[in-house]
Structures are given as C-alpha cells and as structure tokens.
Motif scaffolding. Structure first.
Motif, mmCIF file in Angstrom:
data_model
loop_
_atom_site.group_PDB
_atom_site.id
_atom_site.type_symbol
_atom_site.label_atom_id
_atom_site.label_comp_id
_atom_site.label_asym_id
_atom_site.label_seq_id
_atom_site.Cartn_x
_atom_site.Cartn_y
_atom_site.Cartn_z
ATOM 1 N N PHE A 72 -31.770 28.876 -1.339
ATOM 2 C CA PHE A 72 -32.476 28.308 -2.356
ATOM 3 C C PHE A 72 -34.519 28.947 -1.544
ATOM 4 O O PHE A 72 -34.159 28.564 -0.927
ATOM 5 C CB PHE A 72 -32.456 27.279 -2.444
ATOM 6 C CG PHE A 72 -32.376 26.334 -0.812
ATOM 7 C CD1 PHE A 72 -33.592 25.665 -0.946
ATOM 8 C CD2 PHE A 72 -31.674 26.183 -0.434
ATOM 9 C CE1 PHE A 72 -34.131 24.471 0.722
ATOM 10 C CE2 PHE A 72 -31.618 24.784 1.340
ATOM 11 C CZ PHE A 72 -32.702 24.311 1.216
ATOM 12 N N ASP A 73 -34.962 28.749 -2.836
ATOM 13 C CA ASP A 73 -36.175 28.479 -2.235
ATOM 14 C C ASP A 73 -37.661 26.757 -2.225
ATOM 15 O O ASP A 73 -36.853 26.039 -2.943
ATOM 16 C CB ASP A 73 -37.555 29.660 -2.959
ATOM 17 C CG ASP A 73 -36.662 30.562 -2.991
ATOM 18 O OD1 ASP A 73 -36.120 31.361 -2.163
ATOM 19 O OD2 ASP A 73 -36.562 31.774 -4.289
ATOM 20 N N VAL A 74 -38.208 27.179 -1.230
ATOM 21 C CA VAL A 74 -39.636 26.014 -1.080
ATOM 22 C C VAL A 74 -40.888 26.772 -0.961
ATOM 23 O O VAL A 74 -40.476 27.807 -0.261
ATOM 24 C CB VAL A 74 -38.707 25.382 0.325
ATOM 25 C CG1 VAL A 74 -40.201 24.432 0.578
ATOM 26 C CG2 VAL A 74 -37.713 24.632 -0.172
ATOM 27 N N LYS A 75 -41.941 26.038 -1.495
ATOM 28 C CA LYS A 75 -42.785 26.678 -2.276
ATOM 29 C C LYS A 75 -43.578 25.762 -1.313
ATOM 30 O O LYS A 75 -44.625 25.436 -1.246
ATOM 31 C CB LYS A 75 -43.702 25.817 -3.345
ATOM 32 C CG LYS A 75 -42.652 26.323 -4.592
ATOM 33 C CD LYS A 75 -43.263 25.370 -5.750
ATOM 34 C CE LYS A 75 -42.259 26.170 -7.080
ATOM 35 N NZ LYS A 75 -42.392 24.907 -8.633
ATOM 36 N N ALA A 76 -43.754 26.444 0.370
ATOM 37 C CA ALA A 76 -44.430 26.587 1.380
ATOM 38 C C ALA A 76 -43.737 27.447 2.454
ATOM 39 O O ALA A 76 -43.082 28.020 1.979
ATOM 40 C CB ALA A 76 -43.654 25.149 2.011
ATOM 41 N N ASP A 77 -44.749 27.923 3.562
ATOM 42 C CA ASP A 77 -45.124 28.840 4.700
ATOM 43 C C ASP A 77 -43.083 28.544 5.551
ATOM 44 O O ASP A 77 -42.862 27.560 5.591
ATOM 45 C CB ASP A 77 -46.167 29.216 5.032
ATOM 46 C CG ASP A 77 -46.599 28.014 5.312
ATOM 47 O OD1 ASP A 77 -45.904 27.847 7.222
ATOM 48 O OD2 ASP A 77 -47.578 27.358 5.389
ATOM 49 N N HIS A 80 -37.681 31.882 1.631
ATOM 50 C CA HIS A 80 -36.175 31.005 1.196
ATOM 51 C C HIS A 80 -35.307 30.572 2.430
ATOM 52 O O HIS A 80 -35.609 31.430 3.831
ATOM 53 C CB HIS A 80 -35.175 32.992 1.267
ATOM 54 C CG HIS A 80 -34.686 32.898 0.656
ATOM 55 N ND1 HIS A 80 -33.782 32.858 -0.665
ATOM 56 C CD2 HIS A 80 -33.431 33.039 1.021
ATOM 57 C CE1 HIS A 80 -32.512 32.989 -1.362
ATOM 58 N NE2 HIS A 80 -32.030 33.234 0.464
ATOM 59 N N VAL A 81 -34.436 29.842 2.482
ATOM 60 C CA VAL A 81 -33.663 28.849 3.536
ATOM 61 C C VAL A 81 -32.810 29.423 2.795
ATOM 62 O O VAL A 81 -31.777 29.159 1.765
ATOM 63 C CB VAL A 81 -34.042 27.643 3.303
ATOM 64 C CG1 VAL A 81 -33.384 26.988 4.195
ATOM 65 C CG2 VAL A 81 -35.511 27.461 3.100
ATOM 66 N N ALA A 82 -32.142 29.917 3.644
ATOM 67 C CA ALA A 82 -30.193 29.549 3.497
ATOM 68 C C ALA A 82 -29.757 28.576 5.037
ATOM 69 O O ALA A 82 -29.983 29.220 5.666
ATOM 70 C CB ALA A 82 -29.853 31.264 4.371
ATOM 71 N N PHE A 83 -28.853 27.986 3.670
ATOM 72 C CA PHE A 83 -27.839 27.330 5.204
ATOM 73 C C PHE A 83 -26.669 27.172 4.375
ATOM 74 O O PHE A 83 -26.131 27.633 4.055
ATOM 75 C CB PHE A 83 -28.576 25.570 3.958
ATOM 76 C CG PHE A 83 -27.940 24.983 4.759
ATOM 77 C CD1 PHE A 83 -28.111 23.492 6.053
ATOM 78 C CD2 PHE A 83 -26.511 23.405 4.079
ATOM 79 C CE1 PHE A 83 -27.448 22.892 6.331
ATOM 80 C CE2 PHE A 83 -25.837 22.480 4.374
ATOM 81 C CZ PHE A 83 -26.985 22.064 5.705
ATOM 82 N N GLU A 84 -25.974 27.404 5.929
ATOM 83 C CA GLU A 84 -24.735 26.813 6.516
ATOM 84 C C GLU A 84 -24.537 25.795 7.397
ATOM 85 O O GLU A 84 -24.592 24.518 8.104
ATOM 86 C CB GLU A 84 -24.771 28.373 7.553
ATOM 87 C CG GLU A 84 -24.747 29.562 6.496
ATOM 88 C CD GLU A 84 -23.926 30.866 7.407
ATOM 89 O OE1 GLU A 84 -23.553 30.667 7.808
ATOM 90 O OE2 GLU A 84 -24.591 32.118 6.632
ATOM 91 N N LEU A 85 -23.187 25.238 6.830
ATOM 92 C CA LEU A 85 -22.460 23.981 7.358
ATOM 93 C C LEU A 85 -21.040 24.186 7.586
ATOM 94 O O LEU A 85 -20.700 24.695 6.338
ATOM 95 C CB LEU A 85 -22.949 23.046 7.266
ATOM 96 C CG LEU A 85 -22.772 21.757 7.301
ATOM 97 C CD1 LEU A 85 -23.195 20.962 8.372
ATOM 98 C CD2 LEU A 85 -23.273 20.323 5.895
ATOM 99 N N GLY A 88 -33.236 17.383 -1.159
ATOM 100 C CA GLY A 88 -33.356 16.377 -0.218
ATOM 101 C C GLY A 88 -34.825 17.472 0.474
ATOM 102 O O GLY A 88 -36.083 16.789 0.162
ATOM 103 N N LEU A 89 -34.539 18.233 1.318
ATOM 104 C CA LEU A 89 -35.429 19.324 1.800
ATOM 105 C C LEU A 89 -36.719 19.934 0.864
ATOM 106 O O LEU A 89 -37.731 19.445 1.645
ATOM 107 C CB LEU A 89 -35.024 20.148 2.558
ATOM 108 C CG LEU A 89 -36.073 21.344 3.149
ATOM 109 C CD1 LEU A 89 -36.235 20.815 4.550
ATOM 110 C CD2 LEU A 89 -35.150 22.489 4.013
#
Length: 144
Positions: free
Chosen positions: A9-14, A105-110, A137-138
């Motif tokens: 997902f993408d977050v509007k922050a650096d 761009h955030v790649a999350f794995e669990l 949430g993040l």
C-alpha cells in the motif's frame, strides 16, 4: 502450521516519517486495536527498539509476546518472535520505498505459527485483521 500473508500500500508521507511511526512501537495501541500493551525492554545503540514485550489480542486469543526488532536504515523494519504464550513463530517486516512524489510504498509481510491447533477460518480472520491493521491503521496514524 505456519501461515504467511503480505500486503502492499502507499502512505502520503516520506519514508523517514513512516519509519518514525513504525519505530514508535510503544504507540502501537493507538493504531492497532490488537495491541493492548507494548513495553520496550531494550534498545539498539541508536535508540531504536530491540527487545519489546507486548500483549496482543486477536479473535479472542490473547498472546503475551516478546519480539526482537532489527532495522536496515529507514528502508526496512523487521521483527521475530523470541517467546509467546500462543505462538511458536512470528516473523514480520515493513519495507519502505520512496515513490518519488513524497509518498512511500510499503510492503508488509507476516508469518505466524500458533502453538495449538486453531481452526483455519480463525487463522485466516486473524491474518486478514493483521494485514488490514498494517495498512489502514498505519496509514491513518501517519497521515492523520
């Protein structure tokens, strides 16, 4: 049986801002309803969390966990379970990549592996909740 999942997902922050939010693990309960308490027990030389104790409750199952965090600059945060009352394995990571427009761009794995047999539908529900929390949430915590 271990179960793995991932979400991008993408977050509007650096990336530095997103990493700062992730490093603030004691604030996890503010954006993750599963996290009931978080205590940093030790830190890396740069002050980032190393060993963290937390109480997590998902789908009616409460787990007392101790996890170790590691970092690769402002690009990657990962953790691995040291001990847990309900899990024998948990490994997770966030990989952050600048999009070039000021967003990240955030790649999350669990990956989780419960100690006791849990019905598949509950494991999938818990996994979906974790993936949704990691993204929604993040994102809300950082952008809000």
């Amino acid at each position: 049986m271990a179960v793995s999942g991932s979400k991008e997902f993408d977050v509007k922050a650096d990336p530095a801002t997103v990493m700062a939010a992730l490093v603030a693990v004691e604030r996890l309960p503010e954006w993750s309803s599963a996290h009931k308490s978080v205590t940093v027990e030790s830190t890396h030389p740069d002050g980032r969390p190393l060993r963290v104790r937390m109480t997590v409750s998902v789908v009616g199952i409460t787990d007392e966990q101790v996890v170790d965090y590691s970092f690769e600059g402002d690009e990657k945060l990962s953790w691995t379970l040291v001990s847990g009352t309900q899990q024998k394995q948990q490994d997770g990571s966030y990989v952050l990549t600048a999009n070039g427009d000021g967003s990240t761009h955030v790649a999350f794995e669990l990956t989780i592996d419960p100690k006791i047999p849990i019905p598949g539908f509950l494991v999938k529900k818990a996994q979906k909740m974790a993936l949704d929390t990691a993204s929604k949430g993040l994102t809300k915590f950082v952008e809000g």
